[in-house]
Enzyme design. Structure first.
Site, PDB file in Angstrom:
ATOM      1  CB  CYS A  84      12.456  -5.721  -4.106  1.00  0.00           C
ATOM      2  SG  CYS A  84      12.209  -7.659  -5.589  1.00  0.00           S
TER       3      CYS A  84
ATOM      4  N   GLY B 198      -1.715  -0.732   0.492  1.00  0.00           N
ATOM      5  CA  GLY B 198      -1.614  -1.688  -1.039  1.00  0.00           C
ATOM      6  C   GLY B 198      -0.842  -3.193  -0.626  1.00  0.00           C
TER       7      GLY B 198
END
Length: 673
Positions: A401, A513
Site C-alpha cells: 500500500c 501485477g
C-alpha cells in the site's frame, strides 16, 4: 487530424469530438474514501487518523494540498431510512422484548400505509438497448382502495429468491415477493422451507462474526495463546540482545594496564533502555486457560496450487462481496477481501470484521491485513483464523500500500525497508494461523530507481515460510504514474526460483501485477515474466468480464445489453449482502455507482480500429452503437444514478452520488498496493 499519443483509436464514425478526455489524478484520489469514518487511516476530511484509530489534527503542507486536488475530499455517506421506522423484530414476525419502550413503531398497518411503494426489478427479458432500456409491463387493473394489498404483487425479492425467506420482513422494499393477505385481511410473511434448506449450504454468507465474539475481542478476552507465546519469545530475545549489547558497553577492556587489570566504565554512565513487556489480555483461571497448540511443521502447512488460476486483487471500496461475486461469475478463481487494519481487528471494529465475509461461490478466498509490527499482526491473525475457522484459504500481508497515511505508520510498503521485522511477522503469523498459509503482496521497492524486491522475495519463502508472493511492478513512489516493470518482475521470479532450486525447496506460486487489461496482455506477460498468474485490479474494475477473456483466450466485444445484465445482477447481489430494506437499497445504490464510476471507462471493442484496447489510452468523446452503449459510456455521475434507478427504484430526493475523482475520466486502479 492526428490525435495525441495515448489516444484510444476509435473509428471515425463513432467520434463526436477530437478532444481527448483529461486524465484525472487518481493517485491523489486513491484512498480518499473509507468504509469506516473514524478508524481508517485514509480520511476524507483533511484529518489524519493514527493506526490506533484516533483523530489527529493536521495542517496540510503545500505538497499535500496539491496531492489532494484530484480527490473529492468531502464525500459523506449517510444511511437513508424510512420516514416511519418499524421495529425490526416486529417486522420479522417476532415479539419485541422492549414493548412500549421500543424507539420504533410496532404498528404494522400504519407503517405499511406510510411505506414507499415496492420496487420492481425488471426481468432480464425486459432489458433493451433503446430508451427507456427497461420495460415495466402493464399496470394492474384498477382496484378499489380497500381491495389493494399494501404491497405490489408483481414485486420479486432477490433475498427471498436466494434464501427462501427475507430477513427484513415487512421492512423489505420488495415485500410483494414474500407476503400475502390472509383471510383476516392481515399481511403475513411467506417462507419457502425447501429453498431455505438449500440456501443454508449454497448461499449463506460465511465468516459472519457474532456480537459475543466482537465483545470478547473489544474487551481483550478473546484468547490468542499462540500469539502471546510467540511475542514472549520475541521479547525474551530482544532483552537478551539488549543485555548482551549492554555488557559490551559496560565492560571495556583497556589493553595497556599494569598487572593486566581491567577497568570498567561506571554503570551509571551507561544508558539502559527500559523496554516494557508486551501487553497481554487477562486470562481466566488455569482450568479454562487456552494453551497453544503444538506448532505445525512447515511441511504440514496447506500448499497453494495456484498456477493457471485467475486472481482478483483486493480493491478499496469497490472490491466488496457483491463485486467479487460478479467477478467469480465471470471466471475469477481466487478472491481476497479489502485490506483490513490489524489494530482495527483487535479493537473489534464491526466494519473491519465485515471485510472477512465470504460467499460460498468464492472457491479460494483470503483476507488481506496491514499492520506495522508483530504485536499487532500476529494476534490479529490468530483471532481471524479462529473466527473464520475452516472458511479461510489464506491470509495476505499487505506490503505494497503506497498511501502516505498507511506508509507513515510503518505499514504497507514501509515494510519493504524493514526485512527483519517483516520476517518476524511472517513467522509469527504462520504459527498463529495453524495450517492456513500466509501470503505476501509487495511492490518492487520504496523509491523510484531503487528496486529491492529481488533481494527480499527469495527470503520470504526460504527463510520465513511465505506460501505465495504477489509483486506489483511499480515502486511505492511511482504509485501508478508509470507502466509496470515486467522485466524486473521476471528478475524477481528468477531470483526466487534459483534459491528454491539451490535449497531444494518446493516452489511457491508467484503472481505479478500491473497494466493487465486484456487476454493478450495477460498471456503475453505470463510468458514474458514466468509468473504463475497475474493479480488483476484495474482491468477488473473497468471490465469485470476480463476473467472470461483470460479463461477463453479471447477478446470479448461484450454488448451493451450484456453489460446491463451484469449491472442488474450486481444490484441483486448487493441487496442480498447489504439488505433489501430502505437502508440496504441505498447502500447498494452507492456501491453500484462506485462500480459504474470505473466501468464507464470501458471503450467497446467494436468501436476500436486496433485491438485489443489498451488500459491507459484516453478516448475522445464518442457515441456507442446504440443508445444504451452511449449511456454506459457517460462520465456524468447523474447518469450512473439514473442507471441504478432502473433496478433499485427512484433515488431519495436528497440523495446524490459524488464520484471519488473530481475529474471523471480514464485513470488508474484503486488497488491497495
Amino acid at each position: 487530424m492526428a490525435l495525441p499519443l495515448g489516444t484510444a483509436p476509435i473509428k471515425p464514425e463513432f467520434l463526436l469530438s477530437n478532444q481527448v478526455s483529461a486524465l484525472p489524478d487518481d493517485d491523489a484520489a486513491e484512498g480518499s474514501t473509507s468504509h469506516i469514518a473514524n478508524t481508517r487511516p485514509t480520511r476524507d476530511d483533511g484529518e489524519e487518523a493514527s493506526e490506533g484509530g484516533g483523530r489527529q489534527k493536521k495542517k496540510w503542507s503545500k505538497e499535500e494540498r496539491k496531492n489532494k486536488r484530484g480527490a473529492n475530499k468531502g464525500r459523506r455517506w449517510q444511511k437513508v431510512r424510512d420516514d416511519v421506522e418499524l421495529c425490526w423484530r416486529v417486522a420479522s414476525g417476532k415479539i419485541c422484548e422492549f414493548g412500549d419502550q421500543c424507539r420504533n413503531t410496532h404498528d404494522v398497518v400504519a407503517y405499511l400505509a406510510a411505506k414507499p411503494k415496492d420496487i420492481i426489478i425488471p426481468d432480464v427479458s425486459a432489458l433493451s438497448e433503446v430508451s427507456p432500456f427497461v420495460s415495466r409491463g402493464t399496470e394492474d387493473e384498477e382496484m378499489n382502495e380497500g381491495e389493494r394489498p399494501p404491497f405490489d404483487t408483481k414485486a420479486r425479492c432477490p433475498v427471498f429468491d436466494e434464501a427462501g425467506e427475507c430477513r427484513h420482513g415487512m421492512r423489505c422494499r420488495f415485500l410483494g415477493g414474500h407476503a400475502r393477505v390472509d383471510e383476516n385481511g392481515q399481511t403475513v410473511l411467506i417462507v419457502d422451507e425447501e429453498k431455505k434448506a438449500i440456501a443454508a449450504t449454497t448461499q449463506t454468507e460465511l465468516n459472519t462474526v457474532d456480537a459475543e465474539a466482537l465483545k470478547q475481542i473489544r474487551t481483550k478476552k478473546f484468547p490468542h495463546p499462540t500469539a502471546n507465546a510467540y511475542l514472549k519469545e520475541l521479547q525474551a530475545a530482544t532483552e537478551a540482545e539488549q543485555k548482551k549489547s549492554q555488557e559490551k558497553k559496560v565492560a571495556v577492556v583497556v589493553p595497556e594496564q599494569e598487572q593486566g587489570q581491567e577497568t570498567s566504565i561506571p554503570e551509571a554512565s551507561v544508558s539502559v533502555i527500559d523496554v516494557p513487556p508486551p501487553q497481554t489480555e487477562p486470562l481466566p483461571d488455569d482450568s479454562q486457560k487456552d494453551t497453544p497448540d503444538v506448532p505445525l511443521r512447515p511441511s504440514e502447512k496447506k500448499r497453494l496450487h495456484w498456477k493457471g488460476k485467475t486472481y482478483l486483487a483486493p480493491l478499496t471500496t469497490v472490491g466488496n462481496l457483491p463485486f467479487r461475486r460478479i467477478c467469480v461469475d465471470y471466471g475469477a478463481d481466487i478472491t481476497c477481501g479489502e485490506m483490513g487494519l490489524a489494530n482495527s481487528f483487535l479493537q473489534g471494529s464491526k466494519e473491519e470484521w465485515s471485510l472477512v465475509r465470504r460467499h460460498p461461490s468464492e472457491s479460494i478466498f483470503g483476507v488481506q491485513i496491514a499492520g506495522s509490527k508483530p504485536q499487532l499482526l500476529v494476534p490479529a491473525a490468530e483471532i481471524i483464523g479462529k473466527v473464520c475457522s475452516g472458511n479461510l484459504d489464506f491470509v495476505d500481508i499487505n506490503c505494497g500500500c503506497p498511501i502516505d497515511l498507511v506508509y507513515k505508520t510503518g505499514s504497507g510498503s514501509a515494510l519493504l525497508d524493514a526485512a527483519n521485522k517483516l520476517g518476524k511477522i511472517i513467522v509469527g503469523m504462520n504459527k498463529a494461523l495453524g495450517d492456513v498459509p500466509v501470503t505476501v503482496k509487495l511492490r518492487t521497492g520504496v523509491k523510484d530507481g531503487k528496486n529491492t524486491a529481488h533481494k527480499l522475495m527469495p527470503r520470504l519463502n526460504a527463510e520465513w515460510g511465505a506460501a505465495a508472493l504477489t509483486l506489483h511492478g511499480r515502486t511505492r513512489q511511482q504509485r501508478y504514474s508509470k507502466l509496470a516493470d515486467w522485466d524486473y518482475i521476471k528478475t524477481c521470479v528468477d531470483a526466487v526460483r534459483e534459491r528454491e532450486e539451490d535449497e531444494n525447496l518446493a516452489p511457491v506460486p508467484i503472481f505479478g501485477g500491473g497494466d493487465c487489461y486484456s487476454s493478450q496482455d495477460y498471456w503475453e506477460k505470463v510468458e514474458q515474466s514466468g509468473v504463475d498468474g497475474i493479480m488483476v485490479a484495474r482491468g477488473a474494475l473497468i471490465k469485470p468480464w476480463i476473467f472470461t477473456e483470460i479463461k477463453e483466450h479471447r477478446e470479448w466485444d461484450i454488448s451493451a445489453r450484456e453489460r446491463l445484465e451484469e449491472i442488474r445482477k450486481y444490484a441483486e447481489y448487493g441487496l442480498n449482502h447489504f439488505g433489501s430494506d430502505t437502508a440496504g437499497v441505498n447502500t447498494t445504490r452507492r456501491y453500484l455507482c462506485e462500480a459504474l464510476s470505473f466501468q464507464y471507462r470501458y471503450v467497446p471493442l467494436g468501436l476500436l480500429e486496433v485491438l485489443p484496447g489498451r488500459m491507459n489510452d484516453r478516448p475522445p468523446a464518442f457515441r456507442g452503437r446504440n443508445e444504451l452503449e452511449t449511456l454506459l459510456a457517460s462520465g456524468d455521475s447523474r447518469d450512473w444514478v439514473k442507471i441504478s434507478e432502473m433496478f433499485l427504484g427512484p433515488a431519495p430526493d436528497l440523495w446524490s452520488f459524488t464520484p471519488k475523482h473530481k475529474s471523471n475520466a480514464y485513470g488508474n486502479e484503486d488497488s491497495q498496493g
